[in-house]
Design a protein around this motif. Structure first.
Motif, PDB file in Angstrom:
ATOM      1  N   ALA A  15       0.830  -1.208   0.000  1.00 23.61           N
ATOM      2  CA  ALA A  15       0.000   0.000   0.000  1.00 23.61           C
ATOM      3  C   ALA A  15       0.863   1.257   0.000  1.00 23.61           C
ATOM      4  O   ALA A  15       0.573   2.228  -0.716  1.00 23.61           O
ATOM      5  N   ILE A  17      -5.497   6.787  -1.816  1.00 23.86           N
ATOM      6  CA  ILE A  17      -5.687   5.342  -1.880  1.00 23.86           C
ATOM      7  C   ILE A  17      -6.888   4.974  -1.016  1.00 23.86           C
ATOM      8  O   ILE A  17      -7.231   5.695  -0.077  1.00 23.86           O
ATOM      9  N   LEU A  33      -8.346   1.857   1.380  1.00 21.05           N
ATOM     10  CA  LEU A  33      -7.848   0.677   2.075  1.00 21.05           C
ATOM     11  C   LEU A  33      -8.950  -0.028   2.852  1.00 21.05           C
ATOM     12  O   LEU A  33      -9.845   0.623   3.399  1.00 21.05           O
TER      13      LEU A  33
END
Length: 435
Positions: free
Chosen positions: A285, A311, A313
């Protein structure tokens, strides 16, 4: 304890030594008691929880010596099943002593564990416990409560337990019970000739526990979805020397520091191969966010990106560790757009958000999902609450980044889970006063 953090300028090239993993240490101690195995545990973290564990076990007759960065534990002379109530309430790891000492004596005096209050709101943050009694029952031990004592009775010898039973969802492993149910099953398995654990939790502390059990004379087969533990016929060793693996939570904490301060950070470690394995979801990540990791035989070098890419998650038992999600939230305030984190393990682990918002970061919560907006901290003076161990480390890193006068109350949590965290930061230029 209270921390006062004032504007600081950190060194741009920094090296820090990573300590051993506290959560692994707790499991090894519990297993040594069940197996009645004299053990040297090396590379231990000298944190508050280590000394609390020492006090609990010395009170019941266990030899527990701390020599530099090594514990010598010899449980042979344990004479009592009465665990100290106040000491047990100070640490979460005492719940594994409930399993270990209870199985050793068939009876235990035990009230409750403590540690960081990250449980459900209806339980006022307390960690779940009753499922451990169910795990005992699943593996053949009736556990009857009599006032503050529990009596263990062996009734049958089943060989299989499916950890999915403790999941909040049938579709995937989620919820707060998976990790502790797996660890309890392994510890109970040390009293059986053979056990099969389906859908186990397999993070760093469990892998260390399995390595220790293998040293004690057990054959371990781990296919990921299925864990098979079988006792060999060979006699157990007279003593075991076990080296704890590196604290992965320290690695992620210092990674957050590197990115927030835009400094190149070198971490000295003991086992690069294990780090790459257990931190694979986190490192993957972070690389997608633009972070560069470089490795040598005993160092990890973190190079922060010019910009942090946004991002989304999901925090599951097979992805990024729940302990690490708050650090990702802070890092993503530097993102190129709105990022999200959905927490499927400790679904109420969001107390830190209120404190980060006080500093000026913009993070919004909807149930077990948070939205992280690109934002910077205010320059005004603020008071925040340490909340728990990871939140306190997070707030220290955030406070250094504000260039303001920040007061962190209830900061005692930091010495429960981190060795020399404040000292390390002061050594590289952070202005931190302890009161």
């Amino acid at each position: 304890m209270k921390l006062i953090i004032t504007p600081s300028e950190l060194e741009k090239t920094v090296t820090i030594k990573i300590n051993g993993y506290k959560h692994s240490m707790v499991q090894i101690i519990a297993a040594s008691i069940i197996l009645n195995q004299r053990t040297y545990i090396h590379n231990i973290p000298l944190v508050d929880d280590t000394f609390v564990m020492q006090n609990i076990l010395r009170k019941i007759g266990c030899i527990f010596e701390i020599i530099d960065k090594t514990i010598l534990i010899d449980p042979n002379n344990i004479y009592s099943f009465n665990l100290d109530d106040e000491m047990c309430k100070k640490i979460h790891g005492s719940m594994y002593l409930f399993i270990a000492v209870g199985l050793r004596f068939g009876r235990i005096h035990y009230k409750e564990s403590g540690g960081c209050q990250i449980g459900s709101e209806q339980d006022r943050g307390k960690r779940p416990f009753s499922h451990l009694v169910d795990v005992l029952d699943e593996l053949g031990f009736s556990c009857a409560q009599k006032c503050d004592d529990y009596v263990f009775t062996s009734q049958k010898s089943p060989k299989t337990i499916d950890i999915k039973k403790y999941s909040d969802s049938e579709k995937q492993l989620e919820g707060a019970l998976i990790s502790s149910a797996t660890k309890a099953s392994i510890l109970i398995g040390c009293t059986l000739n053979e056990i099969e654990i389906l859908n186990p939790y397999l993070k760093n502390d469990v892998l260390d526990l399995l390595d220790y059990i293998a040293k004690s004379g057990y054959l371990i087969t781990n296919s990921g979805k299925r864990l098979h533990i079988m006792k060999k016929n060979a006699s157990k060793p007279s003593e075991i020397h076990f080296y704890l693996s590196d604290c992965v939570s320290e690695i992620i904490s210092y990674t957050a520091l590197s990115i927030m301060q835009n400094i190149s950070l070198t971490l000295r470690v003991n086992n690069i191969r294990r780090i790459k394995k257990v931190l694979k979801p986190e490192i993957s990540a972070l690389k997608r966010m633009g972070v560069i990791y470089k490795y040598s035989h005993n160092t990890v070098v973190i190079i922060p990106p010019q910009e942090v890419k946004k991002i989304n998650l999901k925090i599951l038992h097979t992805t990024i560790q729940s302990d690490h999600h708050p650090f990702f939230a802070l890092i993503l305030t530097k993102g190129t757009g709105v990022s999200t984190i959905t927490e499927y393990v400790w679904k109420n682990r969001f107390r830190y958000i209120t404190e980060l918002n006080k500093l000026g970061y913009i993070i919004k919560r909807v149930l077990n999902k948070i939205y992280i907006y690109p934002s910077q901290a205010f320059c005004g003076d603020v008071k925040v609450d340490g909340c728990d161990t990871r939140a306190t480390a997070l707030l220290i890193i955030a406070a250094i980044s504000t260039q303001a006068n920040i007061e962190i109350e209830n900061a005692d949590h930091i010495t429960r889970g981190y060795e020399n965290f404040i000292e390390n930061l002061k050594n590289i230029g952070a202005n931190i006063e302890v009161r």
